[in-house]
Design a protein around this motif. Sequence first.
Motif, PDB file in Angstrom:
ATOM      1  N   ILE A 145     -26.965 -43.158  29.947  1.00 20.58           N
ATOM      2  CA  ILE A 145     -28.234 -43.047  29.120  1.00 20.58           C
ATOM      3  C   ILE A 145     -27.951 -41.666  28.743  1.00 20.58           C
ATOM      4  O   ILE A 145     -28.146 -41.424  27.334  1.00 20.58           O
ATOM      5  N   GLU A 146     -27.393 -40.746  29.129  1.00 20.85           N
ATOM      6  CA  GLU A 146     -27.071 -39.382  28.648  1.00 20.85           C
ATOM      7  C   GLU A 146     -25.946 -39.516  27.577  1.00 20.85           C
ATOM      8  O   GLU A 146     -25.942 -38.853  26.544  1.00 20.85           O
ATOM      9  N   GLU A 147     -25.247 -40.683  27.524  1.00 24.47           N
ATOM     10  CA  GLU A 147     -24.184 -40.908  26.414  1.00 24.47           C
ATOM     11  C   GLU A 147     -24.708 -41.814  25.235  1.00 24.47           C
ATOM     12  O   GLU A 147     -24.478 -41.763  24.231  1.00 24.47           O
ATOM     13  N   GLY A 148     -26.261 -41.943  25.347  1.00 28.64           N
ATOM     14  CA  GLY A 148     -26.959 -42.529  24.443  1.00 28.64           C
ATOM     15  C   GLY A 148     -26.685 -44.146  24.335  1.00 28.64           C
ATOM     16  O   GLY A 148     -27.186 -44.678  23.371  1.00 28.64           O
ATOM     17  N   ARG A 149     -25.924 -44.654  25.171  1.00 32.40           N
ATOM     18  CA  ARG A 149     -25.798 -46.194  25.267  1.00 32.40           C
ATOM     19  C   ARG A 149     -27.204 -46.966  25.542  1.00 32.40           C
ATOM     20  O   ARG A 149     -26.920 -48.038  25.029  1.00 32.40           O
ATOM     21  N   ILE A 150     -28.256 -46.552  25.629  1.00 30.62           N
ATOM     22  CA  ILE A 150     -29.405 -47.077  25.955  1.00 30.62           C
ATOM     23  C   ILE A 150     -30.505 -46.804  24.654  1.00 30.62           C
ATOM     24  O   ILE A 150     -31.294 -47.583  24.205  1.00 30.62           O
ATOM     25  N   PHE A 154     -37.868 -48.079  25.869  1.00 30.10           N
ATOM     26  CA  PHE A 154     -39.095 -48.644  25.873  1.00 30.10           C
ATOM     27  C   PHE A 154     -40.003 -49.008  26.954  1.00 30.10           C
ATOM     28  O   PHE A 154     -41.202 -48.596  27.103  1.00 30.10           O
ATOM     29  N   HIS A 155     -39.137 -49.367  27.887  1.00 35.95           N
ATOM     30  CA  HIS A 155     -39.678 -49.918  29.216  1.00 35.95           C
ATOM     31  C   HIS A 155     -38.822 -49.454  30.237  1.00 35.95           C
ATOM     32  O   HIS A 155     -37.536 -49.556  30.374  1.00 35.95           O
ATOM     33  N   GLY A 257     -34.188 -50.337  26.293  1.00 38.91           N
ATOM     34  CA  GLY A 257     -34.065 -49.555  25.237  1.00 38.91           C
ATOM     35  C   GLY A 257     -33.603 -50.169  23.922  1.00 38.91           C
ATOM     36  O   GLY A 257     -33.299 -51.422  23.985  1.00 38.91           O
ATOM     37  N   GLU A 258     -33.533 -49.506  22.961  1.00 38.95           N
ATOM     38  CA  GLU A 258     -33.107 -50.009  21.506  1.00 38.95           C
ATOM     39  C   GLU A 258     -31.818 -50.415  21.388  1.00 38.95           C
ATOM     40  O   GLU A 258     -31.547 -51.343  20.694  1.00 38.95           O
ATOM     41  N   GLU A 273     -25.918 -53.761  36.270  1.00 44.08           N
ATOM     42  CA  GLU A 273     -25.998 -54.539  35.270  1.00 44.08           C
ATOM     43  C   GLU A 273     -26.269 -53.675  33.849  1.00 44.08           C
ATOM     44  O   GLU A 273     -26.991 -52.811  33.841  1.00 44.08           O
ATOM     45  N   PHE A 274     -25.471 -54.209  32.804  1.00 43.37           N
ATOM     46  CA  PHE A 274     -25.581 -53.539  31.547  1.00 43.37           C
ATOM     47  C   PHE A 274     -25.550 -54.292  30.478  1.00 43.37           C
ATOM     48  O   PHE A 274     -24.451 -55.161  30.417  1.00 43.37           O
ATOM     49  N   LEU A 275     -26.317 -54.131  29.519  1.00 37.87           N
ATOM     50  CA  LEU A 275     -26.237 -54.836  28.287  1.00 37.87           C
ATOM     51  C   LEU A 275     -26.197 -53.980  27.043  1.00 37.87           C
ATOM     52  O   LEU A 275     -26.843 -52.947  27.135  1.00 37.87           O
ATOM     53  N   ASP A 276     -25.134 -54.368  26.043  1.00 39.21           N
ATOM     54  CA  ASP A 276     -24.965 -53.343  25.021  1.00 39.21           C
ATOM     55  C   ASP A 276     -25.640 -54.240  23.840  1.00 39.21           C
ATOM     56  O   ASP A 276     -24.870 -55.092  23.268  1.00 39.21           O
ATOM     57  N   ALA A 277     -26.636 -53.800  23.372  1.00 34.99           N
ATOM     58  CA  ALA A 277     -27.437 -54.466  22.439  1.00 34.99           C
ATOM     59  C   ALA A 277     -26.990 -54.142  20.736  1.00 34.99           C
ATOM     60  O   ALA A 277     -27.348 -54.794  19.798  1.00 34.99           O
ATOM     61  N   THR A 278     -25.885 -53.312  20.782  1.00 33.45           N
ATOM     62  CA  THR A 278     -25.394 -53.094  19.621  1.00 33.45           C
ATOM     63  C   THR A 278     -24.179 -54.120  19.356  1.00 33.45           C
ATOM     64  O   THR A 278     -23.581 -54.030  18.125  1.00 33.45           O
TER      65      THR A 278
END
Length: 365
Positions: A145-150, A154-155, A257-258, A273-278
């Motif tokens: 989160i601190e690295e901006g990965r999320i 939003f929720h 997040g976006e 669990e992590f999803l990278d939406a980029t």
Amino acid sequence: MAKPTIRVALIGQGFMGRVHSNAYCQAPHFFDLPFNIERKVICGRNRESLQNMAATWGWSEIATDWRAVVERSDVDLVDVAVPNALHATVAIAAAQTGKMVACEKPMATSAEEGARMVTAAGGLPSYVWFNYRRAPAVAFGHQLIEEGRIGRVFHYRATYLQEWGADPTRPPVWKMQRAESGSGVLGDLLSHLVDTAMWLNGPIREVSSLLHTFAPGRDVDDAALLLARFQNGSIGSFEATRYAVGCRNRNAFEIHGERGMLRFNLEDMNRLEFLDATEPRNLHGARSMLINGPDHPYAANFWKPGHIIGYEHTFIAALADFLLTVSRGETPHPDFEDAQRTQLVLDAAERSAASRAWQPVEGSN
């Protein structure tokens, strides 16, 4: 050069007393601590079981009068692990003697008690055992989160589900009695969710809540539902209950997040669990990552990559971080001020349940 010694008094001999005792034993085995830890005295109500516990966990002395213990000049740190209704009384008395104080969660039974604890601690090192911050998977989520990965959140969705409240054969315990606990799942479980949420996603601005008791005649809440608006514009939902039959200790959160998603469940605590939406949409999918190294929080302190750790390691890491921070002259986190911010959210939740209306969190605007 010889290390200075921290002489610890543990007030409380129940389940959390065992957990904390283990942390004092084990932290020097995994961390290069700046202090030696002396388990000076353990204090509780039952002298016979205290003697057994002291022998098991290496406490030098036992005592049954906590007031005398906190006054002792040969104690540096008082650790409060008694029923919630005594947290403020013991912690304030210890702080007034100039000692460092650690306290189990919830820090207090009300925001008013919490404020008095903050004042009493003043500039002294204080700590509240919100241990789940130290689960490596949660700490790695914080890092992402601190690295901006999320990205923009939003929720935020969190649940803490246990089932033991629905067991009719279980003997009564202090957690089911308001005079000793102050509340039910609100303080016991929801406090953990709120602390983690605000560490990961920032302050909560206002809440709407429902508190419910299933057991006739019980004077604490068995379940709590909470809607929240965060200062960063995201919205959250929280559920805590002791009636989730089929769930032993499911402390879980999801963040959407976006730029991505995070999901954690304490019942599978070594994974995140992590999803990278980029990534391209045809590659979207949550990856389940084993957070045991390399290059993960606390990977250098515990076992080799892929060798899982457990609940107790979160307390070991929490204690080590506290002592390392104190040695540098910095403020440990979560301290009494951090825990008071959680207490203010719980206070707003109680007001909301009573009024059946949204309530602001004091100091959040």
